[in-house]
Design a protein around this motif. Structure first.
Motif, PDB file in Angstrom:
ATOM      1  N   GLY A   1     -89.703  22.038  15.010  1.00  0.00           N
ATOM      2  CA  GLY A   1     -90.960  22.156  14.279  1.00  0.00           C
ATOM      3  C   GLY A   1     -90.662  22.758  12.919  1.00  0.00           C
ATOM      4  N   TYR A   2     -91.395  22.307  11.907  1.00  0.00           N
ATOM      5  CA  TYR A   2     -91.050  22.722  10.547  1.00  0.00           C
ATOM      6  C   TYR A   2     -92.163  23.502   9.839  1.00  0.00           C
ATOM      7  CZ  TYR A   2     -87.505  19.243  11.551  1.00  0.00           C
ATOM      8  OH  TYR A   2     -86.511  18.547  12.125  1.00  0.00           O
ATOM      9  N   GLY A   3     -93.344  23.522  10.398  1.00  0.00           N
ATOM     10  CA  GLY A   3     -94.417  24.319   9.818  1.00  0.00           C
ATOM     11  C   GLY A   3     -95.142  23.656   8.665  1.00  0.00           C
ATOM     12  N   ILE A   4     -94.641  22.477   8.195  1.00  0.00           N
ATOM     13  CA  ILE A   4     -95.281  21.826   7.051  1.00  0.00           C
ATOM     14  C   ILE A   4     -96.640  21.270   7.449  1.00  0.00           C
ATOM     15  CG2 ILE A   4     -95.077  19.950   5.392  1.00  0.00           C
ATOM     16  CD1 ILE A   4     -92.101  20.302   5.473  1.00  0.00           C
ATOM     17  N   GLY A   5     -96.726  20.705   8.681  1.00  0.00           N
ATOM     18  CA  GLY A   5     -97.977  20.091   9.119  1.00  0.00           C
ATOM     19  C   GLY A   5     -99.144  21.055   9.058  1.00  0.00           C
ATOM     20  N   LEU A   6     -98.927  22.308   9.483  1.00  0.00           N
ATOM     21  CA  LEU A   6    -100.010  23.298   9.462  1.00  0.00           C
ATOM     22  C   LEU A   6    -100.449  23.594   8.034  1.00  0.00           C
ATOM     23  CD1 LEU A   6    -101.721  25.023  11.304  1.00  0.00           C
ATOM     24  CD2 LEU A   6    -100.033  26.851  11.094  1.00  0.00           C
ATOM     25  N   GLN A   7     -99.480  23.653   7.086  1.00  0.00           N
ATOM     26  CA  GLN A   7     -99.833  23.873   5.685  1.00  0.00           C
ATOM     27  C   GLN A   7    -100.677  22.710   5.154  1.00  0.00           C
ATOM     28  OE1 GLN A   7     -99.064  26.750   4.261  1.00  0.00           O
ATOM     29  NE2 GLN A   7     -98.032  27.372   6.135  1.00  0.00           N
ATOM     30  N   LEU A   8    -100.318  21.469   5.541  1.00  0.00           N
ATOM     31  CA  LEU A   8    -101.093  20.313   5.100  1.00  0.00           C
ATOM     32  C   LEU A   8    -102.516  20.369   5.650  1.00  0.00           C
ATOM     33  CD1 LEU A   8     -98.439  17.482   5.548  1.00  0.00           C
ATOM     34  CD2 LEU A   8     -99.391  18.284   3.395  1.00  0.00           C
ATOM     35  N   CYS A   9    -102.640  20.746   6.922  1.00  0.00           N
ATOM     36  CA  CYS A   9    -103.976  20.852   7.521  1.00  0.00           C
ATOM     37  C   CYS A   9    -104.838  21.814   6.712  1.00  0.00           C
ATOM     38  CB  CYS A   9    -103.874  21.327   8.973  1.00  0.00           C
ATOM     39  SG  CYS A   9    -103.150  20.112  10.099  1.00  0.00           S
ATOM     40  N   ARG A  10    -104.301  22.996   6.445  1.00  0.00           N
ATOM     41  CA  ARG A  10    -105.077  23.997   5.689  1.00  0.00           C
ATOM     42  C   ARG A  10    -105.433  23.471   4.295  1.00  0.00           C
ATOM     43  NH1 ARG A  10    -101.871  28.373   8.080  1.00  0.00           N
ATOM     44  NH2 ARG A  10    -103.214  29.518   9.497  1.00  0.00           N
ATOM     45  N   TYR A  11    -104.458  22.788   3.673  1.00  0.00           N
ATOM     46  CA  TYR A  11    -104.669  22.295   2.324  1.00  0.00           C
ATOM     47  C   TYR A  11    -105.827  21.293   2.277  1.00  0.00           C
ATOM     48  CZ  TYR A  11    -103.640  20.147  -2.166  1.00  0.00           C
ATOM     49  OH  TYR A  11    -103.749  19.679  -3.436  1.00  0.00           O
ATOM     50  N   TYR A  12    -105.748  20.261   3.152  1.00  0.00           N
ATOM     51  CA  TYR A  12    -106.778  19.229   3.130  1.00  0.00           C
ATOM     52  C   TYR A  12    -108.130  19.755   3.594  1.00  0.00           C
ATOM     53  CZ  TYR A  12    -103.282  15.698   2.058  1.00  0.00           C
ATOM     54  OH  TYR A  12    -102.324  14.965   1.445  1.00  0.00           O
ATOM     55  N   LEU A  13    -108.143  20.662   4.548  1.00  0.00           N
ATOM     56  CA  LEU A  13    -109.418  21.246   4.980  1.00  0.00           C
ATOM     57  C   LEU A  13    -110.053  22.053   3.864  1.00  0.00           C
ATOM     58  CD1 LEU A  13    -108.550  22.301   8.633  1.00  0.00           C
ATOM     59  CD2 LEU A  13    -110.209  20.575   7.930  1.00  0.00           C
ATOM     60  N   GLY A  14    -109.222  22.730   3.055  1.00  0.00           N
ATOM     61  CA  GLY A  14    -109.771  23.479   1.924  1.00  0.00           C
ATOM     62  C   GLY A  14    -110.497  22.574   0.956  1.00  0.00           C
ATOM     63  N   LEU A  15    -109.912  21.394   0.653  1.00  0.00           N
ATOM     64  CA  LEU A  15    -110.568  20.451  -0.255  1.00  0.00           C
ATOM     65  C   LEU A  15    -111.786  19.809   0.391  1.00  0.00           C
ATOM     66  CD1 LEU A  15    -110.344  19.350  -3.081  1.00  0.00           C
ATOM     67  CD2 LEU A  15    -108.910  17.507  -2.229  1.00  0.00           C
ATOM     68  N   SER A  16    -111.827  19.788   1.720  1.00  0.00           N
ATOM     69  CA  SER A  16    -112.974  19.230   2.454  1.00  0.00           C
ATOM     70  C   SER A  16    -114.025  20.294   2.755  1.00  0.00           C
ATOM     71  CB  SER A  16    -112.480  18.596   3.766  1.00  0.00           C
ATOM     72  OG  SER A  16    -111.524  17.596   3.521  1.00  0.00           O
ATOM     73  N   HIS A  17    -113.921  21.460   2.081  1.00  0.00           N
ATOM     74  CA  HIS A  17    -114.890  22.560   2.258  1.00  0.00           C
ATOM     75  C   HIS A  17    -114.922  23.044   3.704  1.00  0.00           C
ATOM     76  CE1 HIS A  17    -116.086  21.458  -1.745  1.00  0.00           C
ATOM     77  NE2 HIS A  17    -116.409  20.238  -1.349  1.00  0.00           N
TER      78      HIS A  17
END
Length: 688
Positions: A632-648
């Motif tokens: 596991g690399y931890g990148i997926g969780l960062q992407l989730c947070r990133y896109y959810l932030g833009l989706s309010h």
């Protein structure tokens, strides 16, 4: 830098297409980081940098502390406010502004009390004792220290207890209760070293040495100073080295061994000049001036006193302004330079009045000193008036110079205003540079993390695949073994494909601005696609995937982004589930806000509180292994947070070790059931 980043991006993309023939990456989506987390992180960085400067550049401590306080107020960050008030108190104390320091510390204690932050409250109570010690209000200092020790004992805070006990020693040190002070210092030293913290040992040993020097036990004092110096040199703590060298200089000065005293002082001077340390350097200049004065080398004493005075004025260090000005007044009076002597006596009085405000004068025994000062000032003024009478003819010229003086005064006023404007511009420039430096540090950390992933976790599996292909090409693998060889490595290839997809998304979000395309979509369609993607892995690990969603339930968001988020969350859940565990994909309307709550629920191994806190605070990829040692690399969780932030929206995590995990987020529903298309978010610039 931007060209290099683009080059790396192109190379990764080319490798992906040639070696893996993989092209499902969509680079059109980027989200903004959570502004609240960025602001609190900035406050924490400002407070850390403010604390790092307290002993060397207290002005910087106060500037950074005020910025942290203002930002904490604007975002209602109470912990940042406590630390900012504490840093302002430390800076004010170092500058000799004792009343201001007490006020700042009390404000910090008030907020810490409201927040039930016992650790910070105990630490600040210990700090609060220091300005009271400096003002001679020892009863109040002991009261604050006893409160600090009581909190430290109640909430098991051994480091803070050690600090408070050391400050107890300071109180008895200033009261000249040498034996009692030594007991407290030694107990503090024992506590620190039992906790594995030897960073303060050199200063505590020096303090004990001062007490033995005061008791005229020079041999014992020297042994302690030597221990302090050896420990400082071992730890390469140059400030502590300068401190220990000065202590040895003071010891030899007491022995009137001027050569050794000056030798140690000059070694300390060279050491401190190499570090840029200013507060300790002021003490060194003060000691050198005192040493030369006791040697009756008045010119050298005046030279170092003037250096001390100028640096103290520059840094607004009232204690050293007072000390240097008093010494200069005395020496200049001996040299019959009466005008300058009066100037420095006035500077001494001004600094003394600032150090000991009117509210504290009744608590300080200063009447005798003030009487002596007034007597000296009156005598000097009488001598000065006599000198002025002998030069009365100069007054004849004054009438001619009045107009010139008025013009000069106007020019001086203008010059002061121009300097103030220039200083303000310089302060603004410095603040801008500091902010840019912080952003560059974040960017550098990101690039290091990215490079580590590319060089280690991407290159290795690609090289492995390349070797397999070469073996097949050269006919070194029998046809019946090819399928087995590829099958045995398929899990690693799948993991690498998933890593590269997430890695490219991660790189794209930091290099480019992007939009979300908001459309209405069927939630169950997304769930079915997710099930189809992972059905093989689910069967291999014997995990059951349930889908709970009302038929026809519609959501309003970017469907591709939702796929990325759910795919990463389900992939993570599979990784941390064991055979016969269960994963549930659930979507339901939240009646309170009319949004759709998406949940990914698993009955896997779960997470400890510490791991959850790391996931919530760390902004860089963090690697964890799954139940079958999957990477596991931890990148997926960062992407989730990133896109959810833009989706309010935001990602919420609930988990207990051994009982599974729940990952939740919310999305909007269509407005009044109407079909919405081509609704775009604001363009968000890249981070690098």
């Amino acid at each position: 830098m931007e060209g290099k980043q683009c080059h790396v991006f192109r190379r990764i993309t080319l490798l992906m297409l040639i070696v893996l023939n993989f092209s499902c990456f969509s680079p059109d989506h980027k989200s903004d980081a959570d502004a609240g987390l960025q602001d609190t992180a900035l406050v924490n960085r400002l407070n850390l940098r403010a604390y790092a400067h307290w002993s060397s550049f207290p002005d910087s401590t106060m500037i950074l502390g005020r910025r942290a306080l203002a930002l904490s107020d604007s975002i209602r960050y109470r912990t940042g406010k406590i630390d900012a008030f504490r840093n302002l108190g430390i800076g004010a104390y170092e500058k000799g502004m004792y009343s201001e320091a007490i006020a700042y510390y009390n404000q910090a204690i008030s907020v810490a009390t409201e927040e039930d932050d016992h650790s910070r409250k105990a630490k600040i109570l210990s700090n609060l004792a220091m300005p009271y010690i400096a003002l001679g209000v020892h009863t109040e200092a002991l009261k604050q220290l006893n409160l600090a020790i009581e909190l430290a004992d109640r909430y098991h805070l051994p480091l803070i207890k050690a600090h408070a006990i050391h400050n107890m020693g300071m109180v008895y040190h200033y009261q000249h209760k040498d034996d009692k002070a030594i007991l407290y210092y030694r107990e503090s030293l024992r506590l620190y070293e039992s906790l594995g913290d030897s960073s303060r040992s050199t200063f505590i040993l020096g303090n004990i040495g001062h007490l033995y020097l005061h008791k005229n036990d020079l041999q014992h004092a020297k042994e302690l100073y030597d221990q302090s110096l050896n420990l400082a040199e071992k730890n390469k703590n140059y400030k502590a080295i300068g401190n220990a060298l000065q202590s040895l200089g003071s010891l030899y000065m007491e022995k009137k061994d001027w050569d050794h005293a000056l030798s140690y002082y000059l070694k300390a001077k060279a050491t401190l000049e190499s570090t840029g340390e200013q507060t300790e350097y002021l003490r060194l200049l003060d000691n050198l001036a005192t040493c030369y004065l006791r040697m009756d080398h008045v010119d050298a004493a005046i030279h170092y006193s003037e250096l001390c005075y100028e640096l103290a004025k520059q840094n607004k260090q009232l204690y050293y302004i007072q000390s240097a000005a008093n010494r200069l007044g005395t020496m200049l009076e001996r040299k019959q330079e009466l005008s300058r002597a009066i100037f420095f006596y006035k500077e001494y009085k001004s600094a003394s009045d600032s150090l000991y405000s009117a509210d504290n004068k009744e608590q300080l025994v200063r009447n005798e000193e003030e009487f002596k000062f007034k007597k000296q000032q009156n005598e000097l003024e009488s001598l000065y008036r006599a000198k002025v009478l002998r030069r009365n003819y100069i007054l004849l010229v004054a009438t001619v110079l009045i107009v010139s003086l008025l013009v000069i005064a106007v020019l001086l006023v203008k010059n002061v205003k121009d300097k103030r404007k220039a200083n303000e511009a310089l302060r603004n420039t410095n603040e801008f540079i500091e902010e840019q430096h912080a952003l560059l540090e974040e960017s550098d950390n990101f690039k290091k993390s990215l490079l580590a992933l590319v060089t280690h976790d991407v290159r290795a599996p690609i090289n492995n695949l390349n070797r397999i292909l070469m073996l097949i090409r050269d006919g070194l693998v029998p046809p019946e073994e090819i399928k087995k060889l590829l099958s045995s490595n398929s899990e690693e290839f799948d993991s690498t494909i998933n890593l590269i997809e997430n890695l490219l998304l991660w790189v794209n979000q930091h290099l480019h601005a992007s939009d979300l395309v908001i459309r209405e979509f069927d939630v169950m369609d997304i769930f079915r696609q997710i099930h189809g993607i992972y059905i093989k892995r689910l069967e291999e690990k014997k995990i059951k995937l349930l889908m709970e969603c009302d038929e026809g339930l519609k959501a309003l968001a970017d469907a591709e982004v939702v796929m990325i988020i759910l795919r990463n969350l389900v992939d993570n859940a599979i990784k941390f589930c064991k055979p016969d565990n269960q994963i549930t994909l659930r979507a339901a309307v939240n009646d309170q806000n009319n949004r759709i709550t998406f949940s990914v629920i698993d009955t896997g191994v779960g997470m400890s509180r510490r791991v959850q806190e790391n996931l919530s605070t760390v902004t860089e990829p963090v690697s964890h292994r799954g139940t079958k040692n999957e990477k596991g690399y931890g990148i997926g969780l960062q992407l989730c947070r990133y896109y959810l932030g833009l989706s309010h929206s935001e990602l919420l995590i609930e988990s207990r070790e051994g009982q599974g995990s729940i990952f939740r987020f919310e999305l909007d529903r269509p407005i009044d059931g109407r079909h919405i298309q081509d609704i775009r978010s604001l363009r968000v610039p890249g981070q690098m």
